[in-house]
Motif scaffolding. Structure first.
Motif, PDB file in Angstrom:
ATOM      1  N   CYS A   1     -17.669  -3.123  85.189  1.00  0.00           N
ATOM      2  CA  CYS A   1     -16.678  -3.035  84.112  1.00  0.00           C
ATOM      3  C   CYS A   1     -15.245  -2.567  84.704  1.00  0.00           C
ATOM      4  O   CYS A   1     -14.295  -2.965  84.089  1.00  0.00           O
ATOM      5  CB  CYS A   1     -17.061  -2.232  82.761  1.00  0.00           C
TER       6      CYS A   1
ATOM      7  N   GLN B   1     -14.319   1.776  75.542  1.00  0.00           N
ATOM      8  CA  GLN B   1     -14.844   0.521  76.509  1.00  0.00           C
ATOM      9  C   GLN B   1     -16.145   1.037  77.179  1.00  0.00           C
ATOM     10  O   GLN B   1     -16.980   0.100  77.667  1.00  0.00           O
ATOM     11  CB  GLN B   1     -13.759   0.308  77.729  1.00  0.00           C
TER      12      GLN B   1
ATOM     13  N   THR C   1     -19.032   0.293  74.968  1.00  0.00           N
ATOM     14  CA  THR C   1     -19.389  -0.963  74.768  1.00  0.00           C
ATOM     15  C   THR C   1     -19.766  -1.809  76.333  1.00  0.00           C
ATOM     16  O   THR C   1     -20.755  -2.697  76.270  1.00  0.00           O
ATOM     17  CB  THR C   1     -17.969  -1.868  74.601  1.00  0.00           C
ATOM     18  N   CYS C   2     -19.327  -1.087  77.521  1.00  0.00           N
ATOM     19  CA  CYS C   2     -19.874  -1.538  78.669  1.00  0.00           C
ATOM     20  C   CYS C   2     -21.414  -1.295  78.763  1.00  0.00           C
ATOM     21  O   CYS C   2     -22.182  -2.189  79.287  1.00  0.00           O
ATOM     22  CB  CYS C   2     -18.952  -0.808  79.689  1.00  0.00           C
TER      23      CYS C   2
ATOM     24  N   THR D   1     -23.634  -0.657  76.780  1.00  0.00           N
ATOM     25  CA  THR D   1     -24.396  -1.414  76.030  1.00  0.00           C
ATOM     26  C   THR D   1     -24.579  -2.834  75.669  1.00  0.00           C
ATOM     27  O   THR D   1     -25.115  -3.409  74.686  1.00  0.00           O
ATOM     28  CB  THR D   1     -24.391  -0.925  74.200  1.00  0.00           C
ATOM     29  N   ASP D   2     -23.764  -3.484  76.618  1.00  0.00           N
ATOM     30  CA  ASP D   2     -23.523  -4.854  76.630  1.00  0.00           C
ATOM     31  C   ASP D   2     -25.091  -5.663  76.945  1.00  0.00           C
ATOM     32  O   ASP D   2     -25.298  -5.865  77.993  1.00  0.00           O
ATOM     33  CB  ASP D   2     -22.553  -5.406  77.903  1.00  0.00           C
TER      34      ASP D   2
ATOM     35  N   ASP E   1     -25.531  -8.981  77.332  1.00  0.00           N
ATOM     36  CA  ASP E   1     -25.545 -10.026  78.313  1.00  0.00           C
ATOM     37  C   ASP E   1     -25.544  -9.166  79.702  1.00  0.00           C
ATOM     38  O   ASP E   1     -26.061  -9.804  80.907  1.00  0.00           O
ATOM     39  CB  ASP E   1     -24.221 -10.855  78.331  1.00  0.00           C
TER      40      ASP E   1
END
Length: 214
Positions: free
Chosen positions: A113, A156, A159-160, A162-163, A165
């Motif tokens: 990220c 961020q 979010t990173c 637990t992404d 994809d």
């Protein structure tokens, strides 16, 4: 497993390759205050010579592996100066999380990220921070500090790690390593051939021989 060089292997927990378990573990962390190993693979992070170089050195490693951190501190600087900075080889780093897998996976996701230019500095900083991570400081605290230093906000960061994809892609990379026969970390391949001795002398022997081939 016994290593022939000074850097022994850290064993890989195959449960780390289960995306569902990894996703659940990473959610908790965020909320808490048969492949050819020498060939290019999706998600590879590389330095040095361009793809298709005469010699490609692949390292499978984990940011939570003490032996990887030792290699990083003791061997990598000279290895980089001798082979990477001179573009004699293409150096490929492949992520192979070891226990505690959620922390390793989070570290790898944060490095990605942070962006390609900051990927390796983040990886190296996490390895250098293992004493904190294993010494009682909450892993999230250490990883968030490193993420902040790389320009990521706390939002961020969460979010990173637990992404879904990104975790799915990570899972594919882990499984590819297992399918390729990787049995521990650090694990080195020179043009697709495993080199058990990860000292500079051991690696140089294989690399220099490959470079000398017509």
């Amino acid at each position: 497993m016994r290593a022939s060089g000074p850097f022994k292997y850290a064993s890989m927990s195959r449960r780390a390759a289960v995306t569902g378990a990894a996703l659940a573990a990473m959610t908790m962390l965020a909320a808490c205050s048969g492949a050819q190993t020498g060939a290019a693979a999706e998600g590879d992070m590389a330095m040095g010579a361009a793809e298709g170089a005469k010699v490609t050195v692949v390292e499978y490693a984990s940011v939570t592996c003490g032996h990887c951190a030792a290699w990083q501190a003791q061997v990598y600087p000279e290895f980089k100066a001798k082979y990477i900075d001179t573009n004699k080889i293409r150096y490929v780093f492949r992520e192979f999380p070891t226990d505690p897998a959620p922390v390793a996976i989070a570290g790898f996701l944060i490095a990605r990220c942070a962006g390609p230019d900051k990927y390796f500095p983040v990886i190296h900083e996490i390895m250098a921070s293992q004493r904190e991570i294993f010494g009682g400081v909450p892993p999230r605290t250490v990883l968030l500090r490193i993420a902040n230093g790389a320009g990521l906000t706390e939002e961020q960061f969460q979010t990173c790690v637990t992404d879904a994809d990104a975790l799915k892609a990570m899972d594919a990379r882990i499984k590819a390593g297992i399918d390729a026969g990787v049995q521990g970390t650090p694990w080195f391949m020179v043009n697709g051939e495993h080199v058990a001795d990860s000292s500079l002398t051991g690696l140089s022997e294989k690399i220099d021989a490959a470079l000398a081939e017509s």
